[in-house]
Design an enzyme around this catalytic site. Structure first.
Site, PDB file in Angstrom:
ATOM      1  N   GLY A  16       0.747  -1.250   0.000  1.00  0.00           N
ATOM      2  CA  GLY A  16       0.000   0.000   0.000  1.00  0.00           C
ATOM      3  C   GLY A  16       0.776   1.298   0.000  1.00  0.00           C
ATOM      4  N   PRO A  25       4.456  -5.129  -0.996  1.00  0.00           N
ATOM      5  CG  PRO A  25       6.676  -4.510  -1.351  1.00  0.00           C
ATOM      6  CD  PRO A  25       5.807  -5.415  -0.499  1.00  0.00           C
ATOM      7  N   GLY A  26       3.333  -3.758  -4.070  1.00  0.00           N
ATOM      8  CA  GLY A  26       3.163  -4.023  -5.495  1.00  0.00           C
ATOM      9  C   GLY A  26       3.531  -2.759  -6.249  1.00  0.00           C
ATOM     10  NE  ARG A  27      -0.540   2.159  -5.866  1.00  0.00           N
ATOM     11  CZ  ARG A  27      -1.686   2.127  -6.556  1.00  0.00           C
ATOM     12  NH1 ARG A  27      -1.752   2.673  -7.744  1.00  0.00           N
ATOM     13  NH2 ARG A  27      -2.769   1.576  -6.028  1.00  0.00           N
ATOM     14  NE  ARG A  83      -3.887   2.640 -11.287  1.00  0.00           N
ATOM     15  CZ  ARG A  83      -3.640   3.818 -10.754  1.00  0.00           C
ATOM     16  NH1 ARG A  83      -3.077   4.762 -11.471  1.00  0.00           N
ATOM     17  NH2 ARG A  83      -3.926   4.055  -9.504  1.00  0.00           N
ATOM     18  CE1 TYR A 112      -9.755   1.770  -9.278  1.00  0.00           C
ATOM     19  CE2 TYR A 112      -7.674   1.964 -10.437  1.00  0.00           C
ATOM     20  CZ  TYR A 112      -8.642   1.185  -9.865  1.00  0.00           C
ATOM     21  OH  TYR A 112      -8.505  -0.176  -9.866  1.00  0.00           O
ATOM     22  CB  CYS A 129     -16.202   3.597 -29.733  1.00  0.00           C
ATOM     23  SG  CYS A 129     -15.284   3.220 -31.206  1.00  0.00           S
ATOM     24  CE1 TYR A 183      -2.552  -3.584  -8.560  1.00  0.00           C
ATOM     25  CE2 TYR A 183      -1.406  -1.575  -7.911  1.00  0.00           C
ATOM     26  CZ  TYR A 183      -1.850  -2.848  -7.616  1.00  0.00           C
ATOM     27  OH  TYR A 183      -1.593  -3.378  -6.380  1.00  0.00           O
TER      28      TYR A 183
HETATM   29  N1  LLP Z   1      -1.643  -7.038  -0.600  1.00  0.00           N
HETATM   30  C1  LLP Z   1      -2.981  -7.089  -0.741  1.00  0.00           C
HETATM   31  C2  LLP Z   1      -3.731  -8.043   0.060  1.00  0.00           C
HETATM   32  C3  LLP Z   1      -3.626  -6.245  -1.651  1.00  0.00           C
HETATM   33  O1  LLP Z   1      -4.951  -6.297  -1.767  1.00  0.00           O
HETATM   34  C4  LLP Z   1      -2.866  -5.339  -2.422  1.00  0.00           C
HETATM   35  C5  LLP Z   1      -3.509  -4.466  -3.398  1.00  0.00           C
HETATM   36  C6  LLP Z   1      -1.459  -5.324  -2.258  1.00  0.00           C
HETATM   37  C7  LLP Z   1      -0.895  -6.177  -1.326  1.00  0.00           C
HETATM   38  C8  LLP Z   1      -0.562  -4.412  -3.032  1.00  0.00           C
HETATM   39  O2  LLP Z   1      -0.828  -3.082  -2.776  1.00  0.00           O
HETATM   40  P1  LLP Z   1       0.121  -1.944  -3.398  1.00  0.00           P
HETATM   41  O3  LLP Z   1       1.461  -2.015  -2.700  1.00  0.00           O
HETATM   42  O4  LLP Z   1       0.241  -2.213  -4.833  1.00  0.00           O
HETATM   43  O5  LLP Z   1      -0.605  -0.692  -3.118  1.00  0.00           O
HETATM   44  N2  LLP Z   1      -6.049  -1.528  -9.202  1.00  0.00           N
HETATM   45  C9  LLP Z   1      -5.779  -0.489  -8.224  1.00  0.00           C
HETATM   46  C10 LLP Z   1      -5.001  -1.026  -7.051  1.00  0.00           C
HETATM   47  C11 LLP Z   1      -5.723  -2.110  -6.304  1.00  0.00           C
HETATM   48  C12 LLP Z   1      -4.898  -2.629  -5.193  1.00  0.00           C
HETATM   49  C13 LLP Z   1      -5.537  -3.806  -4.563  1.00  0.00           C
HETATM   50  N3  LLP Z   1      -4.763  -4.474  -3.585  1.00  0.00           N
HETATM   51  C14 LLP Z   1      -5.019   0.648  -8.881  1.00  0.00           C
HETATM   52  O6  LLP Z   1      -4.805   0.590 -10.088  1.00  0.00           O
HETATM   53  O7  LLP Z   1      -4.667   1.628  -8.225  1.00  0.00           O
END
Ligand code: LLP
Length: 431
Positions: free
Chosen positions: A248, A291-293, A330, A334, A361, A390
């Protein structure tokens, strides 16, 4: 410039990792996802080192695959010492197909089917993160049938409401993710899990949301989880060995977003957790983050070719691109802001106010609105920054647009890591 891997060359073109974006567009076509492996690796190292420093050697970041899942990312994150979080059998399959060790996978997901569970257990997944009591019961049964004892974490909802986008906010009490502590349901969840024969509960998981900059949410989250762990220890004798605090951390999409000090933030979370554990007489568990993002977002950018400008007199100017919501939904979903550059005219003044419109379209197909770039001509390359997370993972074939190719750049050269989809690919499964 938003990032230090970007530059401007003598032709006035945008460069990424020292490579002219016009050359990338010419060689691989557009739309094109570009990932900078050096930035990606640096992001992994930031987490691995900070987690080791502040939580201890056994702590580890899990890369949240959902941010960007394709085979080529797994050898990179593995070599940087990361584990991975996967949320679907498709993500499990991709990671395993890439040779990622099953024991380093954490299998998430709100509604795993029995088939998914069977696939995960039989593949030797390291941990399940169990979302709810129905899944717990199925997992216990299936692990028993397969003669395995499956390790797992229980997903709890801590009831926090971080100030972030509604759609990506997952930690509140009213959420479809996990089992809430506040309502008392988590107690039943934990007790039932402890009584199951074919599983081993190693600890708890919670995730409060995404694109979070404030520290409050994480500090409160670890306090609530430590408090809950102490309560369960007293009531049941169960001691958590592992705590997964989710992902997050926010990233910078535009100059208006702060630049987060990730090690500083991890240090702060660690100190809250340690203090709380000490106060409650708990051993500090092994900590995981997801962490993902913040691993992939700023390593990526997307290149488009513009079809030119369209001025709607008295309203606004549009700049059209050869992609849009199909490769990056996105903004449509959002209203997420992006930094957009005219990569072909980096020496010109960015004073052309416009909205970037995609080729679908659909009136909502925009990438950004009311931004300023150097006035483009048809054929210019438009770069949208911070698209590593994403974008590819949420891309679709809407309007029958083939998904773009992806190149990975490193040390001044580029390699294709995802081939551009062909029209044949799109009709492959159609009988
Ligand atoms: N762990 C869990 C359980 C999660 O649900 C998520 C993201 C993460 C880790 C990774 O979070 P990050 O570090 O990436 O913030 N599609 C949306 C984002 C949805 C995120 C959902 N869960 C976007 O494009 O912003």
């Amino acid at each position: 410039m938003l990032y230090s891997n970007l530059g401007i060359n003598e032709k006035g073109h945008l460069t990424v990792g020292g490579i002219d974006t016009a050359d990338l567009a010419a060689e691989y076509g557009t739309p094109l996802y570009v990932m900078d492996e050096d930035v990606l690796r640096a992001n992994c190292r930031t987490y691995v080192q900070a987690m080791h420093n502040f939580f201890g050697e056994h702590a580890a970041p899990l890369y949240a695959s959902k941010a960007l899942c394709f085979k080529g990312i797994y050898p990179i994150i593995e070599s940087e010492g990361m584990f991975a979080d996967v949320v679907s059998p498709g993500e499990v399959y991709t990671a395993l197909a890439a040779g990622f060790p099953a024991e380093k996978l954490f299998f998430h997901g709100t509604n795993k089917t029995d088939e998914d569970i069977r696939y995960g257990v039989s593949s030797g997944i390291g941990r399940f993160v169990v979302d709810n009591i129905n899944e717990l019961r199925s997992l216990d049964r299936i692990a028993g049938e397969l003669g395995k004892k499956q390790k797992l974490l229980l997903r709890l909802t801590v009831g926090l409401d971080p100030h972030t986008l509604e759609a990506i906010n997952t930690g509140r009490v009213d959420s479809q993710f996990g089992v809430p502590i506040d309502t008392g349901q988590a107690d039943e969840f934990v007790r039932e899990a402890l009584a199951c024969e074919n599983i081993e509960v190693t600890g708890f998981h919670s995730h409060v949301g995404s694109q979070i900059f404030e520290s409050d949410s994480f500090n409160r989250q670890v306090e609530i989880l430590a408090g809950y762990a102490a309560k369960m220890k007293e009531e049941t004798g169960f001691v958590i060995k592992e705590l997964n605090i989710g992902g997050g951390l926010g990233v910078r999409y535009t100059e208006a977003d702060p630049l987060l000090d990730i090690p500083g933030r991890i240090a702060e979370i660690a100190s809250h957790l340690k203090n709380e554990c000490e106060r409650l007489g708990l051993d500090v568990p092994r900590v995981f983050m997801e962490p993902g993002r913040s691993i992939v977002a700023n390593a990526g950018l997307t290149l488009y070719t513009t079809g030119g400008t369209k001025e709607v007199k008295g309203y606004r100017n549009y700049v059209t691109v050869d992609g849009g919501m199909a490769d990056n939904p996105r903004y449509a979903l959002y209203k997420s802001e992006y930094t957009v550059l005219n990569a072909s005219r980096m020496d010109d003044v960015a004073d052309y106010e416009c909205s970037i419109a995609g080729r679908c379209c659909e009136s909502g197909d925009r990438i950004a609105e009311f931004i300023k770039i150097a006035e483009p001509e048809r054929g210019d390359i438009i770069a949208v920054l911070t698209t590593g997370a994403y974008n590819y993972s949420m891309a679709s074939n809407y309007n029958r647009l083939p998904r773009p190719a992806m190149v990975m750049i490193s040390g001044g050269s580029a390699r294709l890591v995802i081939r551009r989809e062909s029209f044949e690919d799109m009709i492959r499964n159609e009988l």
